[in-house]
Design a protein around this motif. Structure first.
Motif, PDB file in Angstrom:
ATOM      1  N   GLN A  92      -6.799  12.524  13.429  1.00  4.47           N
ATOM      2  CA  GLN A  92      -5.991  13.535  12.750  1.00  4.47           C
ATOM      3  C   GLN A  92      -4.698  13.844  13.498  1.00  4.47           C
ATOM      4  O   GLN A  92      -3.620  13.860  12.890  1.00  4.47           O
ATOM      5  N   PRO A  93      -4.727  14.063  14.819  1.00  2.00           N
ATOM      6  CA  PRO A  93      -3.463  14.242  15.537  1.00  2.00           C
ATOM      7  C   PRO A  93      -2.580  12.998  15.482  1.00  2.00           C
ATOM      8  O   PRO A  93      -1.346  13.109  15.372  1.00  2.00           O
ATOM      9  N   LEU A  94      -3.191  11.804  15.551  1.00  2.52           N
ATOM     10  CA  LEU A  94      -2.402  10.574  15.448  1.00  2.52           C
ATOM     11  C   LEU A  94      -1.685  10.522  14.102  1.00  2.52           C
ATOM     12  O   LEU A  94      -0.494  10.188  14.033  1.00  2.52           O
ATOM     13  N   LEU A  95      -2.382  10.882  13.032  1.00  5.71           N
ATOM     14  CA  LEU A  95      -1.758  10.913  11.715  1.00  5.71           C
ATOM     15  C   LEU A  95      -0.650  11.960  11.654  1.00  5.71           C
ATOM     16  O   LEU A  95       0.391  11.739  11.023  1.00  5.71           O
ATOM     17  N   ASP A  96      -0.847  13.095  12.316  1.00  2.00           N
ATOM     18  CA  ASP A  96       0.210  14.116  12.374  1.00  2.00           C
ATOM     19  C   ASP A  96       1.460  13.556  13.048  1.00  2.00           C
ATOM     20  O   ASP A  96       2.578  13.776  12.587  1.00  2.00           O
ATOM     21  N   PHE A  97       1.253  12.831  14.133  1.00  2.25           N
ATOM     22  CA  PHE A  97       2.385  12.218  14.834  1.00  2.25           C
ATOM     23  C   PHE A  97       3.068  11.189  13.943  1.00  2.25           C
ATOM     24  O   PHE A  97       4.290  11.234  13.737  1.00  2.25           O
ATOM     25  N   LEU A  98       2.301  10.283  13.392  1.00  2.22           N
ATOM     26  CA  LEU A  98       2.889   9.185  12.595  1.00  2.22           C
ATOM     27  C   LEU A  98       3.569   9.696  11.328  1.00  2.22           C
ATOM     28  O   LEU A  98       4.644   9.204  10.969  1.00  2.22           O
ATOM     29  N   THR A  99       2.967  10.658  10.658  1.00  5.30           N
ATOM     30  CA  THR A  99       3.569  11.164   9.428  1.00  5.30           C
ATOM     31  C   THR A  99       4.745  12.099   9.701  1.00  5.30           C
ATOM     32  O   THR A  99       5.445  12.490   8.777  1.00  5.30           O
ATOM     33  N   GLY A 100       4.970  12.400  10.959  1.00  3.67           N
ATOM     34  CA  GLY A 100       6.129  13.204  11.336  1.00  3.67           C
ATOM     35  C   GLY A 100       7.309  12.340  11.757  1.00  3.67           C
ATOM     36  O   GLY A 100       8.386  12.858  12.061  1.00  3.67           O
ATOM     37  N   LEU A 119       0.833  -1.200   0.000  1.00  2.00           N
ATOM     38  CA  LEU A 119       0.000   0.000   0.000  1.00  2.00           C
ATOM     39  C   LEU A 119       0.867   1.249   0.000  1.00  2.00           C
ATOM     40  O   LEU A 119       1.934   1.263   0.623  1.00  2.00           O
ATOM     41  N   PRO A 120       0.398   2.306  -0.646  1.00  2.99           N
ATOM     42  CA  PRO A 120       1.142   3.568  -0.576  1.00  2.99           C
ATOM     43  C   PRO A 120       1.014   4.143   0.829  1.00  2.99           C
ATOM     44  O   PRO A 120      -0.015   3.962   1.491  1.00  2.99           O
ATOM     45  N   LEU A 121       2.048   4.810   1.283  1.00  2.00           N
ATOM     46  CA  LEU A 121       1.991   5.434   2.609  1.00  2.00           C
ATOM     47  C   LEU A 121       1.574   6.886   2.437  1.00  2.00           C
ATOM     48  O   LEU A 121       2.348   7.721   1.981  1.00  2.00           O
ATOM     49  N   ASP A 122       0.313   7.152   2.750  1.00  2.00           N
ATOM     50  CA  ASP A 122      -0.217   8.512   2.785  1.00  2.00           C
ATOM     51  C   ASP A 122      -1.248   8.572   3.909  1.00  2.00           C
ATOM     52  O   ASP A 122      -1.618   7.547   4.479  1.00  2.00           O
ATOM     53  N   ARG A 123      -1.699   9.761   4.223  1.00  2.00           N
ATOM     54  CA  ARG A 123      -2.606   9.939   5.363  1.00  2.00           C
ATOM     55  C   ARG A 123      -3.895   9.134   5.215  1.00  2.00           C
ATOM     56  O   ARG A 123      -4.351   8.516   6.172  1.00  2.00           O
ATOM     57  N   ASP A 124      -4.491   9.164   4.030  1.00  2.00           N
ATOM     58  CA  ASP A 124      -5.765   8.468   3.840  1.00  2.00           C
ATOM     59  C   ASP A 124      -5.607   6.958   4.000  1.00  2.00           C
ATOM     60  O   ASP A 124      -6.425   6.302   4.645  1.00  2.00           O
ATOM     61  N   THR A 125      -4.562   6.412   3.393  1.00  2.00           N
ATOM     62  CA  THR A 125      -4.332   4.973   3.493  1.00  2.00           C
ATOM     63  C   THR A 125      -4.005   4.583   4.926  1.00  2.00           C
ATOM     64  O   THR A 125      -4.505   3.573   5.430  1.00  2.00           O
ATOM     65  N   LEU A 126      -3.195   5.389   5.592  1.00  2.00           N
ATOM     66  CA  LEU A 126      -2.831   5.111   6.979  1.00  2.00           C
ATOM     67  C   LEU A 126      -4.064   5.150   7.883  1.00  2.00           C
ATOM     68  O   LEU A 126      -4.251   4.270   8.728  1.00  2.00           O
ATOM     69  N   ALA A 127      -4.940   6.125   7.671  1.00  2.00           N
ATOM     70  CA  ALA A 127      -6.173   6.204   8.470  1.00  2.00           C
ATOM     71  C   ALA A 127      -7.059   4.985   8.223  1.00  2.00           C
ATOM     72  O   ALA A 127      -7.592   4.394   9.169  1.00  2.00           O
ATOM     73  N   ALA A 128      -7.214   4.606   6.962  1.00  2.00           N
ATOM     74  CA  ALA A 128      -8.032   3.432   6.635  1.00  2.00           C
ATOM     75  C   ALA A 128      -7.429   2.174   7.251  1.00  2.00           C
ATOM     76  O   ALA A 128      -8.152   1.307   7.752  1.00  2.00           O
ATOM     77  N   TRP A 129      -6.101   2.081   7.230  1.00  2.00           N
ATOM     78  CA  TRP A 129      -5.406   0.931   7.821  1.00  2.00           C
ATOM     79  C   TRP A 129      -5.672   0.853   9.319  1.00  2.00           C
ATOM     80  O   TRP A 129      -5.977  -0.208   9.856  1.00  2.00           O
TER      81      TRP A 129
END
Length: 98
Positions: free
Chosen positions: A88-96, A53-63
Motif C-alpha cells: 500500500q505505501p509502495l502504491l502511494d509512492f508510485l501513484t504520486g 493495461l489500465p493504470l490504477d492501484r489494483d492493476t499496479l499491485a497485481a502487476w
C-alpha cells in the motif's frame, strides 16, 4: 496531506529497499536503472505494460505481484511476497509520481 506524504515516503523506502531502482529510474531519487521503464511520471499515464493495461492501484499491485500473469513474457520479476503493509505505501509512492 501530512499522512499521505508519510505513506509516500514509506513507499519510496520500500521501492529503494526492494531494489526497484536497479531496473527503474525515478528522477530525484537514488533509482537510476535503465533496464525497465522510467517511472518518474508514472501517475500521469493512463496505461501501463506497453499500453495494454489500465493504470490504477489494483492493476499496479497485481502487476508487481506477478507481471508475467498479466503480460506473458514480461521481463520484470514477480514480488508475490510483498504484503499489504509494504504494497500500500509502495502504491502511494508510485501513484504520486506525476
Amino acid at each position: 496531506p501530512v499522512a499521505a506524504e508519510a505513506l509516500a515516503a514509506a513507499g519510496r523506502e520500500v521501492f529503494e529497499r526492494r531494489s526497484c531502482g536497479a531496473c527503474h529510474a525515478v528522477r530525484g531519487t537514488t533509482a537510476t536503472g535503465s533496464t525497465g521503464p522510467d517511472l518518474t511520471h508514472l501517475a500521469s499515464r493512463r496505461t501501463m505494460a506497453a499500453g495494454i493495461l489500465p493504470l490504477d492501484r489494483d492493476t499496479l499491485a497485481a502487476w508487481i505481484r506477478d507481471p508475467d500473469a498479466m503480460k506473458p513474457g514480461a521481463l520484470m520479476p514477480a514480488y508475490p511476497d510483498l504484503k499489504d503493509d509494504a504494497m500500500q505505501p509502495l502504491l502511494d509512492f508510485l501513484t504520486g509520481l506525476k
